[in-house]
Enzyme design. Structure first.
Site, short mmCIF file in Angstrom:
data_model
loop_
_atom_site.label_atom_id
_atom_site.label_comp_id
_atom_site.label_asym_id
_atom_site.label_seq_id
_atom_site.Cartn_x
_atom_site.Cartn_y
_atom_site.Cartn_z
N ASN A 118 -59.45 -54.56 -85.33
CA ASN A 118 -58.20 -55.22 -85.71
C ASN A 118 -58.53 -56.47 -86.51
O ASN A 118 -59.01 -57.46 -85.96
CB ASN A 118 -57.42 -55.57 -84.43
CG ASN A 118 -56.10 -56.28 -84.72
OD1 ASN A 118 -55.85 -56.72 -85.83
ND2 ASN A 118 -55.27 -56.40 -83.69
N CYS A 165 -50.30 -61.00 -86.91
CA CYS A 165 -50.77 -59.71 -87.45
C CYS A 165 -49.70 -59.02 -88.32
O CYS A 165 -50.00 -58.01 -88.96
CB CYS A 165 -51.22 -58.79 -86.33
SG CYS A 165 -52.67 -59.40 -85.48
N HIS A 199 -50.74 -51.36 -89.43
CA HIS A 199 -51.65 -52.37 -88.89
C HIS A 199 -52.58 -51.67 -87.91
O HIS A 199 -52.15 -50.86 -87.09
CB HIS A 199 -50.83 -53.47 -88.20
CG HIS A 199 -51.68 -54.43 -87.42
ND1 HIS A 199 -52.79 -55.02 -87.96
CD2 HIS A 199 -51.57 -54.88 -86.14
CE1 HIS A 199 -53.34 -55.80 -87.04
NE2 HIS A 199 -52.63 -55.73 -85.94
O1 UT7 Z 1 -52.72 -57.11 -83.52
C1 UT7 Z 1 -51.83 -57.58 -82.59
C2 UT7 Z 1 -51.39 -56.54 -81.70
N1 UT7 Z 1 -52.35 -56.28 -80.66
C3 UT7 Z 1 -52.31 -55.11 -80.06
O2 UT7 Z 1 -51.56 -54.27 -80.46
C4 UT7 Z 1 -53.19 -54.86 -78.87
C5 UT7 Z 1 -52.37 -54.13 -77.85
N2 UT7 Z 1 -53.07 -53.83 -76.58
C6 UT7 Z 1 -54.06 -52.92 -76.51
O3 UT7 Z 1 -54.52 -52.36 -77.48
C7 UT7 Z 1 -54.51 -52.54 -75.13
O4 UT7 Z 1 -53.63 -53.09 -74.18
C8 UT7 Z 1 -55.96 -52.97 -74.77
C9 UT7 Z 1 -56.94 -52.17 -75.60
C10 UT7 Z 1 -56.16 -54.45 -75.03
C11 UT7 Z 1 -56.23 -52.67 -73.31
O5 UT7 Z 1 -56.04 -51.30 -73.06
P1 UT7 Z 1 -55.13 -50.82 -71.86
O6 UT7 Z 1 -55.18 -49.36 -71.84
O7 UT7 Z 1 -53.78 -51.47 -72.01
O8 UT7 Z 1 -55.91 -51.36 -70.62
P2 UT7 Z 1 -55.40 -52.32 -69.46
O9 UT7 Z 1 -55.34 -53.73 -69.93
O10 UT7 Z 1 -54.17 -51.73 -68.83
O11 UT7 Z 1 -56.58 -52.17 -68.45
C12 UT7 Z 1 -56.91 -50.91 -67.85
C13 UT7 Z 1 -58.23 -51.06 -67.11
C14 UT7 Z 1 -58.31 -52.30 -66.25
O12 UT7 Z 1 -59.10 -52.00 -65.12
P3 UT7 Z 1 -58.41 -51.69 -63.70
O13 UT7 Z 1 -57.61 -52.93 -63.38
O14 UT7 Z 1 -57.56 -50.48 -63.92
O15 UT7 Z 1 -59.58 -51.48 -62.81
C15 UT7 Z 1 -59.05 -53.28 -67.12
O16 UT7 Z 1 -59.71 -54.26 -66.37
O17 UT7 Z 1 -59.29 -51.17 -68.09
C16 UT7 Z 1 -60.01 -52.36 -67.82
N3 UT7 Z 1 -60.48 -52.89 -69.10
C17 UT7 Z 1 -61.68 -52.59 -69.62
N4 UT7 Z 1 -62.68 -51.80 -69.18
C18 UT7 Z 1 -63.77 -51.69 -69.96
C19 UT7 Z 1 -59.84 -53.73 -69.93
N5 UT7 Z 1 -60.61 -53.97 -71.01
C20 UT7 Z 1 -61.75 -53.29 -70.83
C21 UT7 Z 1 -62.92 -53.12 -71.59
N6 UT7 Z 1 -63.89 -52.32 -71.13
N7 UT7 Z 1 -63.10 -53.75 -72.79
#
Ligand code: UT7
Length: 329
Positions: free
Chosen positions: A285, A115, A255
């Site tokens: 993205n 990216c 980005h």
């Molecule tokens: O282009 C390359 C660079 N890429 C990036 O910069 C992406 C970077 N990462 C992110 O943008 C974020 O980490 C994500 C959007 C992918 C995830 O968001 P987050 O706030 O970091 O969520 P998390 O992975 O810490 O998960 C928090 C909770 C979890 O549930 P529990 O364990 O707290 O019950 C996940 O299972 O949110 C849950 N979760 C979702 N819930 C509904 C994760 N994805 C989803 C979803 N819908 N799509």
């Protein structure tokens, strides 16, 4: 030998027609429109259909950029494509684009910096102009990321979209065009974001398919922390190299991975929100295409004025990150 700066002589973008909304995603994976909007800022994204490949997105963007610059394909000395999702391992997507554009004379190769590919690629492409080796470079960032998505993985399938953006680069007047670049990498984070299979490490096999190794894998929270950390650092380092400060920025074009990363970076830099270009609500993205797609929104509305200072900042798999400072002309 330094021959003068490289400038953007023309620009074009392309996105596939099909829109995939958050509400539609709710029907295929355990997520909600509300979660996606609040945790990422994304509302909808464009996705390829059928057998559309990355080069099919790159070609219309390239044609639009050539037309915008008033440059004929025969005048292009080099086609450089930055793609995280090339059509195949080889030949390069740049060669496939060359064929589809019916270009005969140009050199062509791909650059892989995930990216951060647009920031890396702009830096590399510009050097062919700066050294005087080439007069005209067609530089394209294109990705069909959704071709590699596991639609059962809610941690990745909600984030990505497809698209392409292209620049025609030519020599600019002194003090204009690309003023500086800062590039960085940390391979110790290679496992955090990857498509494990399809290369020499795990060639495609029955086993690799069974294990889902041909899909995008991401440790979202670790990549998030990394992105929040390197975003302001990259902008600051590129500004320092150009002898400019945050106050000199007219537009920050980041980005488009997650609105929370963008807001955090902008806040830590102390740059006001009006100067930060955001369109991830419409495209998600799009990897190497996200910076030109965001820049194009400014360009097409006539918002860019001669002398405006633009900063592009990218971050992604590798891990890689970096920034470019450009003075518009
Ligand atoms: O282009 C390359 C660079 N890429 C990036 O910069 C992406 C970077 N990462 C992110 O943008 C974020 O980490 C994500 C959007 C992918 C995830 O968001 P987050 O706030 O970091 O969520 P998390 O992975 O810490 O998960 C928090 C909770 C979890 O549930 P529990 O364990 O707290 O019950 C996940 O299972 O949110 C849950 N979760 C979702 N819930 C509904 C994760 N994805 C989803 C979803 N819908 N799509």
């Amino acid at each position: 030998m330094y021959n003068g700066p490289a400038g953007i002589a023309g620009m074009g973008v392309y996105v596939p027609e099909k829109i995939l909304t958050n509400s539609e995603l709710e029907k295929i994976v355990d997520t909600s429109d509300e979660w996606i909007r609040t945790r990422t800022g994304i509302v909808e994204r464009r996705v390829v259909e059928g057998d559309t490949a990355t080069s099919d997105l790159a070609v219309p963007a390239a044609k639009a950029a050539l037309e915008d610059a008033g440059v004929h394909i025969d005048e292009v000395d080099l086609i450089l494509v930055a793609a995280s999702t090339p059509d195949m391992i080889f030949p390069s997507t740049a060669c496939l684009v060359q064929k589809k554009l019916n270009s005969k004379g140009a050199a062509a190769f791909d650059l892989q910096a995930a990216c951060t590919g647009f920031v890396y690629g702009l830096t590399v492409a510009s050097q062919f102009i700066e050294t005087g080796m080439y007069k005209t470079v067609l530089f394209i960032g294109a990705d069909a990321f959704t071709r590699h998505i596991n639609w059962k993985d809610r941690g990745t399938c909600i984030l990505f979209g497809d698209g392409a953006g292209a620049f025609v680069l030519r020599r600019a007047e002194k003090g204009y065009g690309l003023l500086s670049s800062y590039l960085a990498a940390d391979g110790s984070g290679a496992d955090l974001l990857k498509i494990p299979a399809g290369g020499s490490c795990h060639p495609g096999s029955e086993q690799s398919i069974k294990e889902g190794l041909h899909y995008v894998y991401m440790n979202g929270s670790e990549v998030f922390k990394f992105a929040v950390r390197v975003f302001p650092e990259a902008v600051q380092k590129a500004l320092d190299k150009a002898g400019l400060t945050v106050d000199d920025i007219d537009y920050l074009v980041p980005h488009q991975a997650n609105i929370r990363i963008i807001n955090s970076g902008a806040e830590r830099l102390g740059i006001s929100k009006e100067k930060v270009v955001v369109n991830l609500d419409r495209y998600g993205n799009t990897s190497t295409a996200s910076i030109p797609l965001a820049l194009y929104d400014l360009y097409k509305t006539g918002s860019l004025k001669r002398g405006d200072v633009l900063v592009f900042v990218g971050y992604g798999a590798g891990l890689t990150w970096g920034a470019n400072v450009v003075r518009w002309y």
